[in-house]
Design a protein around this motif. Structure first.
Motif, mmCIF file in Angstrom:
data_model
loop_
_atom_site.group_PDB
_atom_site.id
_atom_site.type_symbol
_atom_site.label_atom_id
_atom_site.label_comp_id
_atom_site.label_asym_id
_atom_site.label_seq_id
_atom_site.Cartn_x
_atom_site.Cartn_y
_atom_site.Cartn_z
ATOM 1 N N UNK A 64 35.706 41.508 63.053
ATOM 2 C CA UNK A 64 35.576 42.711 62.230
ATOM 3 C C UNK A 64 34.975 42.439 60.854
ATOM 4 N N UNK A 65 34.608 41.203 60.592
ATOM 5 C CA UNK A 65 33.949 40.881 59.331
ATOM 6 C C UNK A 65 34.873 40.743 58.139
ATOM 7 N N UNK A 66 36.171 40.698 58.377
ATOM 8 C CA UNK A 66 37.114 40.527 57.271
ATOM 9 C C UNK A 66 37.201 39.066 56.848
ATOM 10 N N UNK A 67 36.953 38.160 57.787
ATOM 11 C CA UNK A 67 37.008 36.735 57.514
ATOM 12 C C UNK A 67 35.733 36.071 58.010
ATOM 13 N N UNK A 68 35.297 35.050 57.276
ATOM 14 C CA UNK A 68 34.092 34.310 57.662
ATOM 15 C C UNK A 68 34.385 32.816 57.604
ATOM 16 N N UNK A 69 33.964 32.064 58.619
ATOM 17 C CA UNK A 69 34.164 30.607 58.589
ATOM 18 C C UNK A 69 33.352 29.980 57.461
ATOM 19 N N UNK A 70 33.988 29.091 56.690
ATOM 20 C CA UNK A 70 33.299 28.390 55.605
ATOM 21 C C UNK A 70 33.791 26.947 55.557
ATOM 22 N N UNK A 71 33.019 26.102 54.896
ATOM 23 C CA UNK A 71 33.478 24.752 54.588
ATOM 24 C C UNK A 71 33.558 24.618 53.076
ATOM 25 N N UNK A 72 34.403 23.707 52.639
ATOM 26 C CA UNK A 72 34.575 23.438 51.208
ATOM 27 C C UNK A 72 34.074 22.029 50.943
ATOM 28 N N UNK A 73 33.154 21.901 50.008
ATOM 29 C CA UNK A 73 32.566 20.600 49.720
ATOM 30 C C UNK A 73 33.654 19.586 49.373
ATOM 31 N N UNK A 74 33.621 18.451 50.063
ATOM 32 C CA UNK A 74 34.567 17.383 49.791
ATOM 33 C C UNK A 74 35.880 17.505 50.527
ATOM 34 N N UNK A 75 36.033 18.569 51.314
ATOM 35 C CA UNK A 75 37.287 18.797 52.051
ATOM 36 C C UNK A 75 36.972 18.838 53.539
ATOM 37 N N UNK A 76 37.755 18.152 54.320
ATOM 38 C CA UNK A 76 37.532 18.113 55.757
ATOM 39 C C UNK A 76 37.903 19.439 56.415
ATOM 40 N N UNK A 77 37.240 19.716 57.514
ATOM 41 C CA UNK A 77 37.614 20.858 58.341
ATOM 42 C C UNK A 77 37.035 22.170 57.846
ATOM 43 N N UNK A 78 37.437 23.222 58.531
ATOM 44 C CA UNK A 78 36.902 24.556 58.295
ATOM 45 C C UNK A 78 37.987 25.484 57.771
ATOM 46 N N UNK A 79 37.588 26.417 56.927
ATOM 47 C CA UNK A 79 38.472 27.464 56.421
ATOM 48 C C UNK A 79 37.937 28.817 56.870
ATOM 49 N N UNK A 80 38.803 29.821 56.803
ATOM 50 C CA UNK A 80 38.374 31.208 56.882
ATOM 51 C C UNK A 80 38.426 31.775 55.475
ATOM 52 N N UNK A 81 37.323 32.364 55.036
ATOM 53 C CA UNK A 81 37.261 32.981 53.717
ATOM 54 C C UNK A 81 37.458 34.483 53.853
ATOM 55 N N UNK A 82 38.224 35.057 52.918
ATOM 56 C CA UNK A 82 38.409 36.503 52.866
ATOM 57 C C UNK A 82 37.137 37.119 52.302
ATOM 58 N N UNK A 83 36.396 37.837 53.113
ATOM 59 C CA UNK A 83 35.061 38.300 52.737
ATOM 60 C C UNK A 83 35.075 39.181 51.489
#
Length: 381
Positions: free
Chosen positions: A233-252
């Motif tokens: 539904x576009x509320x969350x988008x997969x992102x990475x954070x520089x220097x941090x392992x793995x993937x996050x979901x960002x609140x759009x």
């Protein structure tokens, strides 16, 4: 993202209820080296506010908040937490849960006594009840062996009674039906999971996919579908954070907001720093609570407040407020190795703002002050 989602950037929120509903809840703790943590968390976001308002919202005739699991929660979210109460009342999946079930069964008459007194007499303090346990509770580290306290906590945990006030340190209890909106329809499982996922994203800004659906009552059923749906539904988008392992979901919606920094002090239980590994991962700031560490072994102090400057945690303050003399003693101030020198005036202003809100008549600094901030900090003594 994390700072903005926690309402710690500019503009400040306008009201206490707005903060608690946005965050989904505020943790409580009675330690008042400076002020209780729930009050500090609100101050960090609002600045000066009326403490009476918080009690009125919890215990007044038209409450908008309620207490559960050492948190102050929005009453609008009761439907979510109601399901936690039901799951915990029915739980048999752990040794402790089975012990609670068996203890409550053995003490059915004790339970009836507590509920009947509340029904007849209305709100009562913990100390108003007599211990009528047929089978005593085995002592443990936190509760000792007082059976009245244990019975009240279990009934509260299971949603049968509610905290409706405090009287000289004692909680005041009443039947849940007189405080909670139990007449409202129960939420469907999918709706509970979706609302929990949305609340996590809104309050944290960045969430690991593996953490979606986690509450203090355990992971909600249906979290996997909720995870898929918030991305779809576009509320969350997969992102990475520089220097941090793995993937996050960002609140759009938070991702799209411009960032405007400000400087404040945080409770050691503040949600921005409460998850210690996450704090270290995102901010490079190692923070540990030293309340239970012997004084001689503490690195920074008893009740240390992290210093947030914009989107960085730049230092720590070790304060103690003496209510009798009206003195805010800042026993030590620590700057992180890479903390900017020009943060000094902003840190000083945050300490001064805290002192005004507490009603401190003066501020006294100890010897330990970062040289790069010394002039600015001494100016508010």
């Amino acid at each position: 993202m994390a700072v903005t989602a926690q309402l710690l950037s500019v503009p400040r929120p306008t009201g206490m209820l707005e903060v608690i509903e946005h965050l989904g809840g505020v943790q409580m703790d009675p330690i008042r080296a400076v002020e209780r943590t729930e009050r500090l968390v609100l101050w960090s976001r609002l600045g000066a506010y009326d403490l009476v308002e918080l009690d009125r919202a919890r215990f007044g005739p038209n409450p908008t908040l309620f207490e559960y699991w050492a948190f102050i929660l929005p009453l609008r979210d009761f439907g979510i937490h109601r399901e936690t109460m039901r799951r915990r009342a029915a739980a048999t999946d752990t040794t402790r849960a089975r012990y609670v079930r068996d203890w409550m069964a053995a003490n059915a008459s004790f339970r009836r006594y507590v509920l009947s007194r509340l029904r007849r007499e209305g709100p009562l303090r913990s100390g108003d009840f007599v211990d009528r346990a047929v089978v005593p509770w085995g002592s443990d580290r936190w509760w000792g062996s007082r059976d009245v306290g244990r019975m009240l906590e279990i009934l509260w945990d299971h949603g049968e009674i509610a905290t409706v006030g405090r009287d000289r340190g004692q909680r005041v209890w009443d039947l849940a039906e007189r405080r909670y909106p139990l007449n409202e329809p129960r939420l469907r499982q999918a709706e509970v999971a979706r609302r929990v996922a949305e609340q996590q994203l809104r309050a944290l800004g960045l969430v690991r996919p593996s953490e979606i659906g986690l509450t203090f009552g355990g992971r909600v059923p249906g979290w996997e579908r909720a995870l898929r749906d918030v991305v779809r539904d576009g509320l969350a988008a997969p992102v990475t954070v520089e220097g941090v392992r793995g993937e996050f979901l960002a609140h759009v919606p938070t991702l799209e907001r411009p960032f405007e920094p400000r400087t404040t002090l945080l409770s050691p239980f503040d949600r921005l720093v409460w998850d210690r590994p996450r704090t270290e991962e995102l901010f490079g700031f190692r923070f540990r609570l030293e309340i239970y560490v012997p004084a001689a072994q503490r690195q920074y102090g008893y009740y240390v407040l992290p210093v947030l400057d914009g989107d960085r945690l730049v230092g720590r303050v070790d304060p103690l407020f003496d209510r009798r003399t009206g003195r805010l003693e800042v026993r030590a101030v620590y700057a992180e190795p890479d903390a900017p020198a020009d943060a000094g005036p902003r840190v000083a202003a945050a300490i001064h703002e805290l002192a005004r809100w507490l009603g401190a008549e003066r501020i006294a600094f100890g010897r330990r002050v970062p040289p790069r901030w010394r002039v600015a900090l001494r100016s508010v003594s």
